[in-house]
Scaffold this motif. Structure first.
Motif, PDB file in Angstrom:
ATOM      1  N   UNK A 144     105.959  21.276 -18.731  1.00  0.00           N
ATOM      2  CA  UNK A 144     105.337  22.553 -18.362  1.00  0.00           C
ATOM      3  C   UNK A 144     105.335  23.501 -19.552  1.00  0.00           C
ATOM      4  N   UNK A 145     106.459  23.575 -20.251  1.00  0.00           N
ATOM      5  CA  UNK A 145     106.550  24.459 -21.421  1.00  0.00           C
ATOM      6  C   UNK A 145     105.552  24.024 -22.496  1.00  0.00           C
ATOM      7  N   UNK A 146     105.467  22.729 -22.716  1.00  0.00           N
ATOM      8  CA  UNK A 146     104.526  22.206 -23.709  1.00  0.00           C
ATOM      9  C   UNK A 146     103.079  22.495 -23.303  1.00  0.00           C
ATOM     10  N   UNK A 147     102.774  22.333 -22.013  1.00  0.00           N
ATOM     11  CA  UNK A 147     101.411  22.602 -21.528  1.00  0.00           C
ATOM     12  C   UNK A 147     101.069  24.079 -21.688  1.00  0.00           C
ATOM     13  N   UNK A 148     102.024  24.961 -21.413  1.00  0.00           N
ATOM     14  CA  UNK A 148     101.789  26.396 -21.588  1.00  0.00           C
ATOM     15  C   UNK A 148     101.540  26.744 -23.051  1.00  0.00           C
ATOM     16  N   UNK A 149     102.332  26.146 -23.940  1.00  0.00           N
ATOM     17  CA  UNK A 149     102.144  26.396 -25.372  1.00  0.00           C
ATOM     18  C   UNK A 149     100.776  25.920 -25.827  1.00  0.00           C
ATOM     19  N   UNK A 150     100.365  24.752 -25.345  1.00  0.00           N
ATOM     20  CA  UNK A 150      99.053  24.218 -25.713  1.00  0.00           C
ATOM     21  C   UNK A 150      97.939  25.122 -25.186  1.00  0.00           C
TER      22      UNK A 150
END
Length: 199
Positions: A34-40
């Motif tokens: 989720x954190x990675x998707x938000x950053x992307x």
């Protein structure tokens, strides 16, 4: 107690430990995803914003006299470019969040005669910075201004026309007309004429 009995007693406990471990690993993995998707998504939005900013800048560089500002950072780009400074006569703020540090840049666009604010945050800062410009036409639709903030318009010596495309209290429309006697104030949505809004 035999080894077999001991294993049977440990077996349910071992299963609980394994299940809890798997759940913890899944939660950590999901949190990371989720954190990675938000950053992307954030990086993608920043890239799109930079592309829109550059496109607006390039249109002015190629000869357009109208600057469409959807991003606060376009203002210093325009103000720091000699061609843009000279060329821009109209600035349209469209769903912009104006950084107070960028607002003063509008004062360097010395040929601006018209500004439009549509759902803009930072309108007051922009108006304060633009008072020295030869602006004769201002249009507003849902800016972040209080009714009394419109009194800043008295400080625009060349102002000829103001259009307010949102509901406004009748008293404030009358006050603007009174305080801006040489300005055509168009306010087609007085509160008294809006269905269900009259007092």
């Amino acid at each position: 107690m035999t080894a077999a009995e001991d294993n049977r007693k440990r077996s349910p406990m071992l299963r609980v430990v394994v299940v809890v471990s798997i759940v913890c690993i899944a939660i950590v993995g999901l949190t990371f995803a989720i954190k990675s998707a938000r950053q992307q998504a954030h990086l993608h939005a920043q890239r799109q914003q930079a592309e829109r900013r550059q496109k607006s800048f390039d249109l002015v560089k190629r000869g357009s006299t109208r600057a469409s500002v959807m991003d606060s950072k376009l203002l210093p780009m325009l103000a720091n470019d000699p061609d843009c400074r000279r060329r821009v006569t109209n600035v349209d703020f469209f769903m912009s969040d104006i950084d107070p540090a960028d607002a003063p840049s509008v004062s360097k666009l010395k040929n601006v005669t018209s500004m439009t604010f549509y759902c803009t945050n930072g309108t007051k800062e922009l108006l304060l910075a633009a008072r020295s410009l030869p602006i004769d036409d201002l249009q507003f639709e849902m800016p972040d201004l209080l009714p009394e903030d419109f009194l800043i318009l008295k400080e625009f010596p060349q102002l000829k026309k103001v259009r307010i495309e949102h509901m406004m209290e009748d008293e404030w429309i009358a006050r603007l007309e009174s305080e801006l006697p040489n300005v055509v104030v168009e306010a087609p949505y007085p509160r008294s004429k809006e269905p269900g809004m009259a007092r």
